[in-house]
Design a protein around this motif. Structure first.
Motif, PDB file in Angstrom:
ATOM      1  N   LEU A 162      -4.724   2.165   2.675  1.00 48.39           N
ATOM      2  CA  LEU A 162      -4.973   4.284   2.146  1.00 48.39           C
ATOM      3  C   LEU A 162      -5.888   4.830   3.218  1.00 48.39           C
ATOM      4  O   LEU A 162      -5.771   6.262   2.850  1.00 48.39           O
ATOM      5  CB  LEU A 162      -5.931   4.152   0.571  1.00 48.39           C
ATOM      6  CG  LEU A 162      -5.793   3.609  -0.600  1.00 48.39           C
ATOM      7  CD1 LEU A 162      -7.117   3.097  -1.644  1.00 48.39           C
ATOM      8  CD2 LEU A 162      -4.919   3.987  -1.131  1.00 48.39           C
ATOM      9  N   HIS A 163      -6.167   4.417   3.756  1.00 46.46           N
ATOM     10  CA  HIS A 163      -6.705   5.050   4.896  1.00 46.46           C
ATOM     11  C   HIS A 163      -5.490   6.064   5.763  1.00 46.46           C
ATOM     12  O   HIS A 163      -5.600   7.564   5.469  1.00 46.46           O
ATOM     13  CB  HIS A 163      -7.914   4.463   5.708  1.00 46.46           C
ATOM     14  CG  HIS A 163      -8.525   5.417   7.000  1.00 46.46           C
ATOM     15  ND1 HIS A 163      -9.389   5.957   7.372  1.00 46.46           N
ATOM     16  CD2 HIS A 163      -8.415   5.746   8.156  1.00 46.46           C
ATOM     17  CE1 HIS A 163      -9.613   6.392   8.245  1.00 46.46           C
ATOM     18  NE2 HIS A 163      -8.673   6.242   8.865  1.00 46.46           N
ATOM     19  N   GLU A 164      -4.773   4.965   6.071  1.00 43.63           N
ATOM     20  CA  GLU A 164      -3.759   5.637   7.319  1.00 43.63           C
ATOM     21  C   GLU A 164      -3.171   6.550   6.652  1.00 43.63           C
ATOM     22  O   GLU A 164      -2.335   7.392   7.216  1.00 43.63           O
ATOM     23  CB  GLU A 164      -3.342   4.020   7.653  1.00 43.63           C
ATOM     24  CG  GLU A 164      -4.278   3.328   8.680  1.00 43.63           C
ATOM     25  CD  GLU A 164      -4.584   4.016   9.809  1.00 43.63           C
ATOM     26  OE1 GLU A 164      -4.535   4.805  10.612  1.00 43.63           O
ATOM     27  OE2 GLU A 164      -6.147   3.673  10.588  1.00 43.63           O
ATOM     28  N   LEU A 165      -2.582   6.219   5.510  1.00 45.03           N
ATOM     29  CA  LEU A 165      -1.527   6.852   4.750  1.00 45.03           C
ATOM     30  C   LEU A 165      -2.159   8.794   4.541  1.00 45.03           C
ATOM     31  O   LEU A 165      -1.825   9.350   4.485  1.00 45.03           O
ATOM     32  CB  LEU A 165      -0.862   6.536   3.483  1.00 45.03           C
ATOM     33  CG  LEU A 165       0.288   6.984   2.775  1.00 45.03           C
ATOM     34  CD1 LEU A 165       1.329   6.562   4.211  1.00 45.03           C
ATOM     35  CD2 LEU A 165       0.292   5.500   1.701  1.00 45.03           C
ATOM     36  N   GLY A 166      -3.943   8.494   4.105  1.00 44.70           N
ATOM     37  CA  GLY A 166      -4.468   9.640   4.115  1.00 44.70           C
ATOM     38  C   GLY A 166      -4.185  10.381   5.099  1.00 44.70           C
ATOM     39  O   GLY A 166      -3.935  11.412   5.216  1.00 44.70           O
ATOM     40  N   HIS A 167      -3.995  10.001   6.678  1.00 45.27           N
ATOM     41  CA  HIS A 167      -3.474  11.279   7.526  1.00 45.27           C
ATOM     42  C   HIS A 167      -1.917  11.338   7.887  1.00 45.27           C
ATOM     43  O   HIS A 167      -2.161  12.693   7.942  1.00 45.27           O
ATOM     44  CB  HIS A 167      -3.261  10.256   8.896  1.00 45.27           C
ATOM     45  CG  HIS A 167      -5.462   9.898   9.321  1.00 45.27           C
ATOM     46  ND1 HIS A 167      -6.263  10.348   9.269  1.00 45.27           N
ATOM     47  CD2 HIS A 167      -5.827   8.484   9.786  1.00 45.27           C
ATOM     48  CE1 HIS A 167      -7.319   9.703   9.329  1.00 45.27           C
ATOM     49  NE2 HIS A 167      -7.159   8.720   9.997  1.00 45.27           N
ATOM     50  N   GLY A 168      -1.416  10.688   7.145  1.00 48.74           N
ATOM     51  CA  GLY A 168       0.280  11.189   7.132  1.00 48.74           C
ATOM     52  C   GLY A 168       0.322  12.673   5.776  1.00 48.74           C
ATOM     53  O   GLY A 168       1.165  12.835   6.399  1.00 48.74           O
TER      54      GLY A 168
HETATM   55 ZN   LIG Z   1      -8.296   7.106  10.883  1.00 41.78          ZN
END
Ligand SMILES: [Zn+2]
Length: 351
Positions: free
Chosen positions: A290-296
């Motif tokens: 969820l965190h990494e895709l939030g960056h995307g």
């Molecule tokens: Zn991050």
């Protein structure tokens, strides 16, 4: 010579006949021959819970044929769009179902025209689609990514085509990925379309598969040196200038999330997160994705304080546990507010 003249005359006659025919059947006159559609809609509740058994329920009456098709519509970035369809039977109808996309939306019932009855759009109604849990923290607990001063957004008006590279981890993580993508649909209104498996590890423009907007992959630190010390990394692979209704933005065309397989092999001494959505003891793979895709999607890290720690966009996996002591793969109120700013509620991104 004379036959050519005849042809011309014939064409002229046909043209005038055609005109005469089209004049007598204008849509306006056809409309007048139809009876006006009558009816009413009863909205049972204005708060619809997303992803749960208690979604929407509405009923009403409509005049017309014994079985008359009806649409439930919402007003999206591209105008009125279909949410559900039903048939009124003996002039009575109901709509029951669930809707995913969080936020305040305008909805209405539409009775398309039939041979005998006119089209009728019933009065629009405002509903609030809410999460099935209480998101913690404040809406202000988020930050947006900026690159050279411009916000970064994916175009929420078309589905995100994604591929998976599970070579290092196997299919056991599929339910976690499904839940993560569904939560982005809930938060942003964006749809995802699975387009297959891949062996690609997203690292740069040349490594991205064609016809793919997102790759979620596993790789070892030796395959992907940027992973050293990180559970996962996010990379925007392709970025173009675009615009939305607030002005110029970066349009994110291709993005990748790569999970460190050295730190996520179940049972290995290096395992850094639980391969689960929720855990009683530490951060989870669900939280990481969820965190990494939030960056995307254009979210930056939250502030490095206690409020920031309660959101999934905190810079480390050292998130605060929830009040029951568990670590949960659920967006906080700040994460959700940030995602609303980059999702469908903010309109389409154009090139
Ligand atoms: Zn991050």
């Amino acid at each position: 010579m004379s036959s050519r003249r005849t042809t011309h005359a014939l064409i002229a006659l046909l043209t005038s006949l055609f005109l005469a025919v089209s004049v007598t059947s204008t849509p306006a006159e056809a409309q007048q021959q139809r009876k006006q559609t009558r009816g009413s809609v009863t909205w049972v509740t204005d708060t619809w819970v997303s992803g749960s058994g208690t979604g929407y329920s509405l009923s009403g009456t409509v005049s017309g044929a014994r079985k008359r098709p009806l649409l439930l519509q919402y007003k999206g970035a591209q105008g009125w769009q279909r949410l559900a369809r039903t048939k009124a039977v003996d002039n009575a109808f109901t709509f029951n179902g669930t809707w995913d996309w969080y936020g305040t939306h305008k909805v209405r019932v539409l009775a398309p025209a039939t041979r005998r009855h006119s089209r009728r759009a019933f009065e629009a109604h405002r509903v609030n689609v809410v999460p099935s849990y209480t998101a913690r923290g404040l809406a202000g607990d988020h930050n947006l990514l900026r690159f050279n001063g411009l916000r970064e957004r994916v175009n929420p008006c078309q589905p995100i085509r994604y591929k998976l590279n599970l070579d290092d981890i196997g299919d056991g993580v599929l339910p976690i990925i499904d839940s993560v993508l569904f939560q982005f649909t809930q938060a942003t209104g964006v749809r995802f379309k699975y387009v297959g498996r891949t062996h690609t590890i997203p690292q740069g423009r040349r490594t991205m598969d064609r016809g793919t907007d997102l790759i979620i992959a596993w790789a070892s630190q030796s395959e992907r040196p940027a992973l050293a010390g990180a559970v996962a990394v996010s990379q925007i692979v392709k970025l173009d200038l675009g615009r939305d209704r607030k002005g110029r933005v970066w349009s994110v065309k291709q993005t990748g999330v790569t999970v460190n397989s050295d730190l996520t092999v179940p049972g290995s001494p290096n395992q850094a997160v639980d391969i689960a959505l929720d855990s009683p003891s530490r951060a989870t793979l669900g939280m990481t994705l969820l965190h990494e895709l939030g960056h995307g999607f254009g979210l930056a890290h939250t502030d490095r304080n206690e409020a920031g720690r309660a959101q999934l966009m905190y810079f480390s996996t050292d998130n605060l546990p929830w009040s029951n002591g568990w670590f949960r793969s659920l967006f906080g109120a700040g994460d959700l507010a940030g995602l609303r700013k980059v999702g469908l509620a903010a309109g389409c991104v154009r090139d």
